[in-house]
Design a protein around this motif. Structure first.
Motif, PDB file in Angstrom:
ATOM      1  N   SER A  36       0.067   7.349  -1.778  1.00 50.13           N
ATOM      2  CA  SER A  36      -0.756   7.906  -2.853  1.00 50.13           C
ATOM      3  C   SER A  36      -2.064   7.153  -3.033  1.00 50.13           C
ATOM      4  CB  SER A  36       0.022   7.895  -4.175  1.00 50.13           C
ATOM      5  OG  SER A  36       0.422   6.570  -4.519  1.00 50.13           O
ATOM      6  N   HIS A  37      -2.180   5.958  -2.436  1.00 55.40           N
ATOM      7  CA  HIS A  37      -3.417   5.178  -2.546  1.00 55.40           C
ATOM      8  C   HIS A  37      -4.502   5.667  -1.578  1.00 55.40           C
ATOM      9  CE1 HIS A  37      -0.892   1.557  -4.164  1.00 55.40           C
ATOM     10  NE2 HIS A  37      -1.113   2.469  -5.087  1.00 55.40           N
ATOM     11  N   ASP A  76     -11.659  -0.419  -3.559  1.00 59.86           N
ATOM     12  CA  ASP A  76     -11.406   0.586  -2.530  1.00 59.86           C
ATOM     13  C   ASP A  76     -11.896   0.077  -1.185  1.00 59.86           C
ATOM     14  OD1 ASP A  76     -10.336   2.408  -4.305  1.00 59.86           O
ATOM     15  OD2 ASP A  76     -12.270   3.332  -4.748  1.00 59.86           O
ATOM     16  N   PRO A  99      -4.822  -1.565  -5.682  1.00 61.31           N
ATOM     17  CA  PRO A  99      -4.786  -1.742  -7.139  1.00 61.31           C
ATOM     18  C   PRO A  99      -4.547  -3.167  -7.606  1.00 61.31           C
ATOM     19  CG  PRO A  99      -2.750  -0.741  -6.371  1.00 61.31           C
ATOM     20  CD  PRO A  99      -3.658  -0.831  -5.179  1.00 61.31           C
ATOM     21  N   ALA A 134       0.847  -1.205   0.000  1.00 59.71           N
ATOM     22  CA  ALA A 134       0.000   0.000   0.000  1.00 59.71           C
ATOM     23  C   ALA A 134       0.880   1.252   0.000  1.00 59.71           C
ATOM     24  CB  ALA A 134      -0.915  -0.011   1.217  1.00 59.71           C
ATOM     25  N   LYS A 135       0.516   2.197  -0.849  1.00 63.18           N
ATOM     26  CA  LYS A 135       1.279   3.442  -0.978  1.00 63.18           C
ATOM     27  C   LYS A 135       0.509   4.618  -0.383  1.00 63.18           C
ATOM     28  CE  LYS A 135       3.663   2.024  -5.228  1.00 63.18           C
ATOM     29  NZ  LYS A 135       3.980   2.397  -6.631  1.00 63.18           N
ATOM     30  N   LEU A 153      -9.024   3.653   0.926  1.00 61.88           N
ATOM     31  CA  LEU A 153      -7.681   3.207   0.566  1.00 61.88           C
ATOM     32  C   LEU A 153      -7.829   2.320  -0.663  1.00 61.88           C
ATOM     33  CD1 LEU A 153      -4.618   2.812   1.102  1.00 61.88           C
ATOM     34  CD2 LEU A 153      -5.233   0.820   2.499  1.00 61.88           C
ATOM     35  N   HIS A 154      -7.188   2.711  -1.748  1.00 61.88           N
ATOM     36  CA  HIS A 154      -7.296   1.961  -2.998  1.00 61.88           C
ATOM     37  C   HIS A 154      -6.317   0.792  -2.980  1.00 61.88           C
ATOM     38  CE1 HIS A 154      -8.213   1.137  -7.139  1.00 61.88           C
ATOM     39  NE2 HIS A 154      -6.947   1.278  -7.502  1.00 61.88           N
TER      40      HIS A 154
END
Length: 463
Positions: free
Chosen positions: A272-273, A295, A284, A269-270, A281-282
């Motif tokens: 930017s997510h 999400d 991907p 997890a980043k 929290l995305h």
């Protein structure tokens, strides 16, 4: 256009112009017999070699491997090496005794020539791997399959699949051996991989028996590991988690419990997510690949957890924390392993996903909502009519908040009376912890400088 010669690679292929008329050939300087046929509409990886019988050339065989738009040069080169090796042994790569247009008028091998072997497990795996990548399977899934084929079945890589198809007892014996050496779960998993590779290979190799040889095995019994916690177990687990030295790992385990996110996806997890405006929290690349990206709705407790992790990360790993939510001193820059000693932390990883699902029931969460929060597939014919993101902004976030609140309510007065929990989750605890760490760091720097001066003075006196 005259024949071209250079080391074939993906970038070079993209720059090749179409022929003015007809087609032209680009021969690879690295692998003899491997070349590219460039036509007006497509570019085709191809191999050519001489079949020999009794020491004499019997025929020249040309076989198309695949279109450049469908496979990479690396994959095509691996298949080419396998095909050329088969030709050198007197075997036609396609398992057929036919000659291409490039063949001479010489006769085919006599009936006494070596029998045609067909596609090997190695070549079948390379083609199946291409299929997985086209379907956007995650890197972890591809790596899992690769481990099964290249490690568990390492001794079979150059074996023609037709041998396994005609001798299923060999596969059953291998399953027994893997069970004995590696355990029942790995034995079953590796056989599922072999079954998938064989089925895919048979689509283009009809000489393979229709009955998959994996059907001969007696599957090991598998039981779901019921290791989740109930509400009464949470107090003890929180006390265990509170004393873990690394605060980033501590927040990682807590967020795993609150979100039910798979640890492998959460490690990547980043920052930017995170979308704090939408409170999500995305993820991907979850299990199943990019096609199943989703999400996670964030509760108040989950947002606090992420903020603590980011603040600790900036203090402990300032460079890596620019990108990762859970940074670490690793090759990738983020946590590489979430396992803890069971003596230190009794539950982690998948245990916490099971705990989330267990606690969802007393929190009043329906089966459908729990599945969507955990990114599980929704069964039934109506699943395709559910638009998840329409439920995310309001309904699913409320359900997520209900689970988080149920978890923290289970701690009761412990969260306001237990010093370990106050030092971790209390008001202003993160700020105090960071200030304390900065003071300790500065003190170590001062002590280090003073110790160095004392040591230099003592050495001077000895002289």
């Amino acid at each position: 256009m005259a024949e071209l010669r250079f080391q074939i690679n993906d970038k070079a292929i993209e720059r090749l112009p179409p022929p003015e008329n007809g087609r032209y050939i680009v021969r690879d300087t690295e692998l003899k017999g491997f070349f590219l046929v460039v036509g007006a509409r497509k570019k085709t990886f191809t191999i050519q070699g001489d079949l020999r019988g009794e020491g004499k050339r019997a025929a020249t065989v040309r076989v198309a491997i695949g279109d450049t738009s469908e496979m990479s040069t690396r994959a095509a080169r691996a298949v080419a090496k396998e095909y050329l090796a088969q030709i050198s042994r007197g075997q036609h790569p396609k398992g057929e005794r036919r000659i291409s247009k490039a063949t001479t008028a010489a006769a085919l091998p006599t009936p006494e020539a070596p029998q045609i072997a067909g596609i090997t497990l190695r070549a079948a795996w390379e083609r199946y791997k291409i299929s997985m990548l086209r379907k956007n399977r995650s890197e972890r899934t591809v790596e899992s399959y690769r481990d099964h084929v290249e490690r568990i079945f390492a001794g079979w890589l150059d074996m023609p699949l037709i041998e396994l198809g005609k001798d299923p007892a060999k596969v059953a014996a291998k399953h027994d051996a893997i069970t004995e050496e590696n355990g029942p779960y790995i034995a079953n998993g590796s056989m599922r991989t072999l079954r998938a590779v064989y089925n895919h290979a048979r689509k283009t190799n009809r000489e393979l028996p229709a009955d998959n040889p994996v059907g001969s095995i007696d599957w090991n019994g598998e039981k779901r590991r019921n290791t989740g916690m109930g509400l009464a177990d949470l107090k003890g687990w929180f006390l265990e988690l509170a004393v873990i030295d690394n605060p980033i790992r501590r927040e990682f385990h807590l967020f795993t419990l609150l979100s039910a996110c798979r640890p492998a996806a959460l490690r990547e997890a980043k920052v930017s997510h995170i979308d704090l405006r939408r409170r999500v929290l995305h993820v991907p690349k979850p299990k199943g690949g990019a096609d199943r990206a989703f999400d996670i709705p964030l509760s108040r407790q989950m947002i606090s957890c992420l903020i603590r992790a980011i603040r600790f990360g900036r203090l402990m790993h300032p460079l890596e924390a620019r990108e990762w939510i859970f940074p670490a001193d690793s090759a990738d820059g983020h946590l590489a392993e979430q396992k803890e000693s069971r003596k230190t932390l009794s539950k982690w990883g998948n245990d916490l996903r099971q705990t989330f699902r267990t606690i969802a029931s007393p929190a009043g969460i329906s089966e459908l909502d729990a599945r969507m929060l955990m990114n599980h597939s929704v069964p039934g014919v109506n699943a395709g009519y559910i638009t998840r993101h329409k439920l995310l902004e309001d309904h699913l976030r409320a359900q997520q908040q209900a689970v988080s609140s149920t978890i923290f309510n289970a701690l009761g007065e412990l969260i306001t009376k237990e010093k370990k929990l106050i030092a971790w989750l209390g008001l202003g605890a993160t700020r105090r912890c960071i200030q304390h760490a900065e003071r300790d760091f500065a003190k170590r720097e001062v002590l280090g400088t003073a110790s160095q001066a004392i040591l230099q003075h003592a050495m001077a006196r000895r002289r």
